[in-house]
Scaffold this motif. Structure first.
Motif, PDB file in Angstrom:
ATOM      1  N   ASP A  11       9.204  95.377 -43.995  1.00 48.23           N
ATOM      2  CA  ASP A  11      10.404  94.831 -43.847  1.00 48.23           C
ATOM      3  C   ASP A  11      10.818  94.404 -42.581  1.00 48.23           C
ATOM      4  N   SER A  13      11.467  91.511 -39.869  1.00 50.16           N
ATOM      5  CA  SER A  13      11.659  90.005 -39.922  1.00 50.16           C
ATOM      6  C   SER A  13      11.718  89.590 -38.661  1.00 50.16           C
ATOM      7  N   LYS A 442       7.960  87.030 -41.518  1.00 55.92           N
ATOM      8  CA  LYS A 442       7.811  88.280 -41.832  1.00 55.92           C
ATOM      9  C   LYS A 442       6.369  88.697 -41.639  1.00 55.92           C
ATOM     10  N   THR A 447       5.411  82.870 -45.954  1.00 53.61           N
ATOM     11  CA  THR A 447       6.884  82.397 -46.164  1.00 53.61           C
ATOM     12  C   THR A 447       7.127  81.585 -47.219  1.00 53.61           C
ATOM     13  N   TYR A 520      10.287  84.841 -50.411  1.00 47.94           N
ATOM     14  CA  TYR A 520       9.251  84.609 -49.652  1.00 47.94           C
ATOM     15  C   TYR A 520       7.903  84.634 -50.442  1.00 47.94           C
TER      16      TYR A 520
END
Ligand code: 6R9
Length: 658
Positions: A11, A13, A442, A447, A520
């Protein structure tokens, strides 16, 4: 934990750094919105950034699954890479900054490259190479490789580059499939301090290539002949590159060879790639759409500026080299570093030494290399000044989040955006990628689709999966898409546009992916019988065919197993013909046999001899089970097997092999 589960937990970013965004080509405009409003208009705008001889008026003709782009325009790829720069301020700018593995160096300005390519185009004329003829290129990573490609493009010949690590047989098959008229090779290349005798390999291929009329041989390192027997030159067929160039230069005429006006849909090149059958596919790319795709992505994904020093570490034998060493960067007038050899020769900081020496600002490499750098340790990049780097790229296979983070910290100094670019030989150009000044990244995710590209995640019936795991699809045609498979349009339709019944408009790339709540994409890898070993596509069938070609082998099944550095490694299960016994020597012999047949990249890591292979009752080899065995996993359901005992004994043997 499965790949999917690991990625679901990722998670972190990274928003684009504001200073980067402010200076990027994308600043001040919303190119995603522009492109989404009218993708064809967006691509037409991108196409108009090229130099056309005859401007196009038509944009897309789409008769699924066949597309034509800009079909009434004419242009020349080499003129887009050279002529338009030498008429302006880039004339004396470095186009190629080359370093050979032994340490020899050359810099070619745009003017130098323009001259060389013109002269080489004249050489091609004199050898009778005409528009539409196929030319095979089997060269190391030397400037002549770029000159050869652009020279072909200039006269309208179709090049077919064959990776220098491929075997004579692989070269022969590729030459014969598209009936190449000319072969361009070199006396040698260098890899990890070793001489690669390309001409000698080529001579073995040439024993069975009736279409070849002439061979041009580059003398890779004049004055260093001592360490290798001088290659045999066949009178009348073989010609030294430097002699031909000398003659073209002194023919009393201008060195300029006007670029051939090519229709946008005329072929630019063929590049062979592995598929699910034993026979590699000749992927066909045309001129206008391909150049549009590579130029637009080079500009926006790598944010290339005139001041940049850009380095893509791929080999020109792969599509990454075609699109992001040659056509894309030169079309936008970049300075490109080209390096011949290995990253750990003579020492493990060679890449960082090159970055420091030339002040590289944009660096594009593969996850397999990044994982090797991680293993070697941070001391190697730490020795060198990498402070000029401003953008990093990754391509070829999924990048695991730890490798992404390591790349970000230890190469990018925590300041460089990373563009993880998903694409294929068939797509010609980058399809799913961040835009470094716009897209938050990420670790582990490629993406979102590039502007003008439409992707979706579908189930096997073609129903869209908004969030979760599924099959990746491209849902609209794009300019740089393959047009067909050389000589086999049925296979083109079957392989790429028949996955979803009644939907010949949906392109199936063969990859599985996951889509998260932000839309994404997280590419999970191939869902077909294609392996990805150190970023190289290898068909399981190709390796199996090479194994059964050996007189001792009755049957073979090949699977990929997870490998720490290479992503996947090749594991082969082999049953022997009667009269042959398993042995360590035979195992080595079979590994060598595959390397000989295909090339060293296909040499299996493991070979397991077995009295039988696990098959379903209908006789299909159960690769999934073999993969479980090769990766040491507990076995799943084996009830559909004809003989479950086979699996248990295989597993036991695998665990006890040395
Ligand atoms: C450019 C190139 C294509 C296959 C493709 C996929 C894998 C490439 C990737 C990636 C995850 C990425 N692949 N880029 N997987 N993330 N950023 O590599 O072309 O040699 O034809 O291979 O490579 O599986 O289908 P190619």
């Amino acid at each position: 934990m499965s790949d999917l589960d690991v990625l679901l937990q990722e998670d972190r970013s990274f928003p684009p750094p504001p200073q980067f965004s402010a200076q990027a080509h994308t600043a001040g405009a919303d190119i995603y919105r522009d492109a989404a409003r009218d993708p064809d208009a967006f691509w037409a705008r991108m196409a108009r950034e090229l130099t056309w001889i005859e401007p196009f008026t038509r944009v897309l003709d789409w008769k699924p699954p066949h597309a034509q782009w800009f079909a009434d325009g004419t242009l020349n790829a080499s003129a887009n890479c050279l002529d338009r720069h030498v008429d302006g301020p880039r004339r004396n700018k470095a186009a190629i900054v080359w370093e050979g593995e032994p340490g020899d160096r050359r810099t070619l300005t745009y003017w130098d490259l323009y001259r060389e390519v013109n002269l080489f185009a004249k050489v091609l004329d004199r050898l009778g190479v005409k528009k539409g003829d196929r030319v095979a290129i089997y060269l190391p990573m030397i400037p002549e490789a770029v000159v050869a490609m652009l020279g072909c493009a200039r006269v309208g010949a179709v090049h077919s580059v064959v990776f220098g690590g491929f075997s004579p047989e692989s070269l022969r098959d590729r030459i014969n499939d598209s009936r190449c008229k000319l072969l361009i090779t070199a006396d040698r290349g260098y890899r990890r301090g070793q001489v690669v005798p390309l001409k000698r390999n080529a001579d073995r291929a040439l024993e069975e290539t009736p279409s070849i009329e002439n061979v041009i041989v580059v003398r890779r390192r004049p004055g260093a002949e001592g360490d290798l027997a001088f290659p045999e030159i066949v009178e009348g067929r073989d010609h030294w590159w430097h002699r031909l160039m000398h003659d073209a230069e002194h023919d009393g005429e201008s060195f300029v060879r006007e670029p051939e006006a090519m229709n946008a849909e005329d072929l630019l090149y063929i590049l062979y790639t592995s598929g699910t059958t034993g026979k590699p596919k000749g992927i066909v790319h045309t001129t206008g759409g391909y150049m549009t795709g590579v130029a637009a992505t080079t500009k926006y994904v790598f944010d290339l500026k005139d001041e940049d020093v850009y380095w893509c570490t791929a080999d020109i034998g792969w599509v990454t080299g075609h699109s992001y060493i040659v056509y894309g960067p030169l079309a936008v007038g970049a300075t490109c570093v080209v390096y011949e050899g290995a990253p750990d020769w003579p020492d493990k900081d060679r890449f960082w030494q090159i970055c420091e020496r030339y002040g590289v600002t944009i660096f594009y490499t593969a996850p397999t290399a990044i994982r090797a750098f991680m293993k070697w340790g941070t001391e190697f990049p730490a020795r060198r000044d990498l402070s000029r780097l401003r953008l990093l790229g990754s391509v070829g296979e999924p990048i695991n989040p730890e490798a992404w983070m390591w790349y970000h910290e230890h190469i990018g100094g925590g300041r460089c955006p990373i563009v993880d670019t998903w694409w294929q030989t068939e797509t010609g150009a980058i399809m799913i990628t961040p835009l470094p000044g716009v897209t938050a990244t990420k670790p582990g995710s490629a993406t979102v689709p590039f502007p003008g590209v439409s992707a979706a995640l579908l189930d096997s019936l073609g129903k869209e999966i908004p969030e979760g795991g599924g099959l990746l699809a491209l849902t609209r045609p794009w300019p740089s898409m393959l047009r067909t498979i050389w000589g086999d349009d049925d296979r083109y339709v079957q392989t790429y546009f028949s996955k979803w019944e009644g939907r010949p408009d949906l392109y199936f790339p063969g990859d599985g992916a996951k889509r998260d709540a932000d839309g994404y994409y997280w590419i999970l890898g191939r869902v077909d019988d294609v392996l990805n070993v150190a970023g190289h596509r290898i068909g399981t069938m190709e390796v199996e065919s090479a194994l059964v070609d050996h007189p001792a082998v009755a049957e073979a099944a090949v699977v990929g197993k997870v490998h720490e550095l290479k992503g996947q490694a090749i594991a082969a299960f082999v049953t022997l013909r009667s009269g042959h016994q398993p042995s360590g020597e035979l195992r080595d012999e079979l590994r060598e046999h595959v390397a000989e047949k295909i090339g060293a990249i296909a040499r299996p890591d493991d070979i397991l001899f077995s009295a039988d292979l696990p098959k379903t009752r209908s006789g299909k080899i159960m690769r999934r089970l073999l993969r479980d065995i090769a990766e040491g996993r507990a076995l799943g359901d084996t009830t559909t097997l004809a003989d479950p005992g086979v699996v248990a004994s295989l597993k036991e043997q695998y665990e006890h092999q040395e």
